[in-house]
Design a protein around this motif. Structure first.
Motif, PDB file in Angstrom:
ATOM      1  N   ASP A  69     -92.013 -26.782  43.400  1.00  0.00           N
ATOM      2  CA  ASP A  69     -91.768 -26.104  41.769  1.00  0.00           C
ATOM      3  C   ASP A  69     -90.219 -26.647  41.860  1.00  0.00           C
ATOM      4  O   ASP A  69     -89.207 -25.670  41.059  1.00  0.00           O
ATOM      5  N   THR A  70     -90.437 -27.623  42.701  1.00  0.00           N
ATOM      6  CA  THR A  70     -88.360 -27.939  42.540  1.00  0.00           C
ATOM      7  C   THR A  70     -88.445 -29.066  42.202  1.00  0.00           C
ATOM      8  O   THR A  70     -88.904 -29.794  42.870  1.00  0.00           O
ATOM      9  N   LEU A  71     -88.434 -29.775  41.144  1.00  0.00           N
ATOM     10  CA  LEU A  71     -87.863 -30.725  39.644  1.00  0.00           C
ATOM     11  C   LEU A  71     -86.154 -31.093  40.501  1.00  0.00           C
ATOM     12  O   LEU A  71     -85.246 -30.404  39.665  1.00  0.00           O
ATOM     13  N   ILE A  72     -86.047 -32.917  40.237  1.00  0.00           N
ATOM     14  CA  ILE A  72     -84.686 -32.785  40.667  1.00  0.00           C
ATOM     15  C   ILE A  72     -84.482 -34.321  39.587  1.00  0.00           C
ATOM     16  O   ILE A  72     -85.361 -34.999  39.875  1.00  0.00           O
ATOM     17  N   ILE A  73     -83.700 -34.203  38.875  1.00  0.00           N
ATOM     18  CA  ILE A  73     -83.532 -35.521  38.120  1.00  0.00           C
ATOM     19  C   ILE A  73     -82.138 -36.095  37.903  1.00  0.00           C
ATOM     20  O   ILE A  73     -81.125 -35.207  38.235  1.00  0.00           O
ATOM     21  N   ASP A  74     -82.582 -36.903  38.234  1.00  0.00           N
ATOM     22  CA  ASP A  74     -80.775 -38.287  38.954  1.00  0.00           C
ATOM     23  C   ASP A  74     -79.979 -38.600  37.155  1.00  0.00           C
ATOM     24  O   ASP A  74     -80.487 -38.027  36.849  1.00  0.00           O
ATOM     25  N   GLU A  75     -78.852 -38.026  37.701  1.00  0.00           N
ATOM     26  CA  GLU A  75     -77.847 -38.257  36.612  1.00  0.00           C
ATOM     27  C   GLU A  75     -77.895 -37.935  35.368  1.00  0.00           C
ATOM     28  O   GLU A  75     -78.143 -38.681  34.264  1.00  0.00           O
ATOM     29  N   VAL A  76     -77.581 -36.982  35.453  1.00  0.00           N
ATOM     30  CA  VAL A  76     -78.398 -35.497  34.536  1.00  0.00           C
ATOM     31  C   VAL A  76     -76.676 -35.736  33.379  1.00  0.00           C
ATOM     32  O   VAL A  76     -75.670 -35.430  34.929  1.00  0.00           O
ATOM     33  N   THR A  77     -76.384 -35.529  32.157  1.00  0.00           N
ATOM     34  CA  THR A  77     -74.792 -34.820  32.130  1.00  0.00           C
ATOM     35  C   THR A  77     -75.178 -34.152  31.092  1.00  0.00           C
ATOM     36  O   THR A  77     -75.558 -34.460  29.866  1.00  0.00           O
TER      37      THR A  77
END
Length: 284
Positions: free
Chosen positions: A259-267
């Protein structure tokens, strides 16, 4: 003697009949649901009202009379059934539909795509500098919760919820009030002058006017600029998103662990070229 007595009775009956009749040449108005047949000249009535001929309520209309405009209760409202690969969202009572059936494009049926279906949230801090146009002088950084929903039909819906919404409104009111006064103050008028003019023209001071406008503005309208409706699909190199299927898709690398989502390089700030990973938690 008997004959005389009978004549008197007949005469009396005739007199009674004459007295009981108004002598009107009736002009009848047809009976309605609520009134009997009625003479428009003398208001004499005949028979009874017809009574309503009720039609059952529908999804969009209340119970109503077939013969007149009378209604009872309210419409039933649609009983929606979720979209499937065979049909769009459909009301099982009236069969009206919304949207489209679930897209069976292979991009939306992969295991990696299905894992993203649903709503995800992330607590963030929005820099006041993002507000720009002088607004940042009235706001501290804003604590907020971002949500995004990956739908089964390729829509990506993003929203924002401020933690201190009332504080945001108060700051917005202060900014708006000062903005309204400024051009007049620059010309040598006082705030009292401006308020006097406002009261004369619309019956409210600047502060009263701003409070009324902002308090009656729908929350969704205030945050329209922070919301988005995009489209997406999941490819080998990440989540691909765009404003529409006709636009160019940009990939975002991601990792998913339950249930954990990590999206890279969000501004969060468009002027900031260096993004940071953003952690999302599955809501439903």
């Amino acid at each position: 003697m008997k004959r005389t007595h009978l004549s008197l009775i007949l005469a009396l009956l005739t007199a009674i009949c004459l007295l009981s009749s108004c002598g009107c040449k009736h002009e009848w108005t047809a009976a309605t649901c609520t009134t009997p047949k009625t003479c428009s000249l003398c208001n004499e009535i005949e028979g009874e009202a017809l009574g309503h001929n009720w039609l059952d309520a529908t999804c969009t209309a209340p119970k109503s009379c077939k013969n007149c405009d009378a209604t009872e209760g309210s419409a039933l409202g649609h009983n929606w059934q979720e979209a499937t690969t065979e049909a769009p969202t459909t009301c099982d009572r009236c069969k009206v539909t919304e949207g489209s059936k679930i897209n069976v494009d292979p991009r939306f049926t992969t295991a990696s795509t299905k894992e993203l279906y649903g709503v995800w949230s992330s607590d963030v801090v929005i820099p006041s500098e993002m507000l720009q146009m002088g607004l940042e002088e009235y706001f501290d950084d804003l604590d907020a919760t971002l949500t995004m929903e990956f739908t089964k039909t390729g829509d990506l819906l993003c929203n924002i919820e401020l933690h201190d919404y009332d504080g945001f409104l108060n700051a917005l009111k202060s900014y708006t009030i000062d903005t309204m006064y400024t051009p007049y103050l620059d010309q040598g008028f006082t705030k009292e002058d401006v308020d006097a003019y406002m009261v004369e023209t619309i019956g409210l001071t600047v502060e009263e006017y701003v409070n009324e406008i902002i308090d009656n503005t729908d929350k969704d309208e205030l945050f329209a600029g922070f919301k988005s409706e995009e489209v997406y699909y999941v490819g080998q190199n990440g989540i691909y998103s765009a404003m529409s299927w006709m636009d160019e898709f940009e990939p975002s690398e991601y990792t998913l662990d339950g249930d954990t989502l990590i999206i890279d390089e969000v501004t969060l700030d468009e002027d900031d070229e260096d993004g940071e990973p953003l952690v999302w938690t599955k809501v439903k």
